[in-house]
Design a protein around this motif. Sequence first.
Motif, mmCIF file in Angstrom:
data_model
loop_
_atom_site.group_PDB
_atom_site.id
_atom_site.type_symbol
_atom_site.label_atom_id
_atom_site.label_comp_id
_atom_site.label_asym_id
_atom_site.label_seq_id
_atom_site.Cartn_x
_atom_site.Cartn_y
_atom_site.Cartn_z
ATOM 1 N N GLY A 137 11.075 -9.834 -2.915
ATOM 2 C CA GLY A 137 11.775 -8.595 -2.557
ATOM 3 C C GLY A 137 12.832 -8.249 -3.595
ATOM 4 N N VAL B 287 -0.016 -2.413 9.390
ATOM 5 C CA VAL B 287 1.383 -2.833 9.581
ATOM 6 C C VAL B 287 2.322 -1.689 9.225
ATOM 7 C CG1 VAL B 287 3.154 -4.528 8.954
ATOM 8 C CG2 VAL B 287 0.759 -5.243 9.105
ATOM 9 N N GLU B 288 2.101 -1.107 8.045
ATOM 10 C CA GLU B 288 3.021 -0.058 7.572
ATOM 11 C C GLU B 288 2.637 1.346 8.036
ATOM 12 O OE1 GLU B 288 5.932 -0.452 6.053
ATOM 13 O OE2 GLU B 288 5.621 -2.592 6.343
ATOM 14 N N VAL C 24 9.990 -2.344 1.771
ATOM 15 C CA VAL C 24 9.625 -3.474 0.900
ATOM 16 C C VAL C 24 9.522 -4.761 1.724
ATOM 17 C CG1 VAL C 24 10.388 -4.877 -1.065
ATOM 18 C CG2 VAL C 24 10.597 -2.401 -1.161
ATOM 19 N N ALA C 25 10.477 -4.972 2.640
ATOM 20 C CA ALA C 25 10.454 -6.183 3.476
ATOM 21 C C ALA C 25 9.180 -6.219 4.319
ATOM 22 C CB ALA C 25 11.687 -6.224 4.370
ATOM 23 N N GLY C 26 8.811 -5.065 4.859
ATOM 24 C CA GLY C 26 7.601 -4.991 5.692
ATOM 25 C C GLY C 26 6.379 -5.461 4.935
ATOM 26 N N ALA D 294 9.375 -14.864 -0.085
ATOM 27 C CA ALA D 294 9.257 -13.433 0.213
ATOM 28 C C ALA D 294 10.534 -12.704 -0.193
ATOM 29 C CB ALA D 294 8.959 -13.229 1.683
ATOM 30 N N VAL E 238 6.212 -7.155 1.882
ATOM 31 C CA VAL E 238 6.306 -8.500 1.298
ATOM 32 C C VAL E 238 6.237 -9.578 2.382
ATOM 33 C CG1 VAL E 238 7.768 -10.045 -0.048
ATOM 34 C CG2 VAL E 238 7.583 -7.665 -0.704
ATOM 35 N N ARG E 239 6.960 -9.375 3.485
ATOM 36 C CA ARG E 239 6.956 -10.402 4.535
ATOM 37 C C ARG E 239 5.630 -10.443 5.287
ATOM 38 N NH1 ARG E 239 12.826 -10.756 7.439
ATOM 39 N NH2 ARG E 239 13.634 -12.311 6.027
ATOM 40 N N SER E 240 4.959 -9.299 5.389
ATOM 41 C CA SER E 240 3.649 -9.314 6.046
ATOM 42 C C SER E 240 2.659 -10.129 5.231
ATOM 43 C CB SER E 240 3.115 -7.894 6.204
ATOM 44 O OG SER E 240 3.951 -7.165 7.043
ATOM 45 N N GLU F 75 14.890 -0.952 1.637
ATOM 46 C CA GLU F 75 14.681 -2.392 1.873
ATOM 47 C C GLU F 75 13.628 -2.640 2.960
ATOM 48 O OE1 GLU F 75 18.229 -4.375 3.211
ATOM 49 O OE2 GLU F 75 17.101 -6.149 3.799
ATOM 50 N N GLY F 76 13.680 -1.844 4.028
ATOM 51 C CA GLY F 76 12.777 -2.041 5.160
ATOM 52 C C GLY F 76 11.317 -1.952 4.764
#
Lengths: 175, 139
Positions: A50, A135-136, A32-34, A46, A36-38, A29-30
């Motif tokens: 996700g 970011v990632e 994907v969240a990183g 978002a 999509v939310r970025s 999840e982390g």
Amino acid sequence: MENSSDESLIVKSLAGDLNAFKTLVVRHEGKVAGIVRSLLGITPLAEDIGQEVFIRFYDELHKYREHSTVNTYLTKIALKLSVQELKKKAKTHSAYEITERVNGHEEQKGLNEQLQNEFSKLDPDVQSVVVLRLVEGFSVEETAELLEVNTSTVLTRLAKAQYNLRNALTIKLKL
Amino acid sequence: MKSAVSSQEELLLKSLDAPVNADERERLATGMQENPALRKQSDQYYKIREMLKRKNADSFGPFFAERVLHVIKQRAGNIDYLVFFFFRKYQVVILGVLVALLLANLFLSDNITLKSIFGLEGETPEDIFSIDAYKDLTP
């Protein structure tokens, strides 16, 4: 279940074990969240994207062997769906509207919010590069592989994005 | 971007993400020593990169996995319903055809016994066993 490998969880999920699939969702999840939310901000959209990423992953579990890792596979789906949304948004909001929205409450915005606004004005393809690399924390080569472009394109987009962000933030907020 | 960015800034940007050769490294080091504007730009780029790194989210919030599973289960339920609905539609058609055939049979004969409905009116066991396919079963 928490210690099982992704592969064994996929096998169990394919056999109908939804708890195994839940473990996969929690585990990834982390990442994907990183992404999509970025790209889409901390918004209900978002989260919908996700969810869509994991539902698509569930539907395509039987195809998983074609991909190197679950992480890479999910990153690709998350990027694809988010960029699609960004391009859809770009069609519906003119550049004027976006600029007006940002300038309207400029004084109230903090540096982070200003960065987010300037970031959202970048081309979606440039945003994808920034998210993956900065970011990632993917390497330039990994970013190129994920986006299916060459490394010089990644470097050019990165330079362009950072230059534009620095210019915008320096002028507006005296960074 | 090309027109506005200096060659030193371009080199600085390159050095942030790609390896630079010995010559470029030396040019950059000299630029950083002699050009305060370049040093400031370097600080700004690092600051922006730090801020971008902090954009990283670690989850979608509580119960995200549960919500994903709920959608999957709900969708599976919808698919089951569609399958049931599809076959139910055909069950009704098949039943309708059978009833129509039975009614036709009833009207064609002047009798309302079960035998007439199933087209067995006037048939005896001997008649049935006289059919070629049942010859070997004749008692």
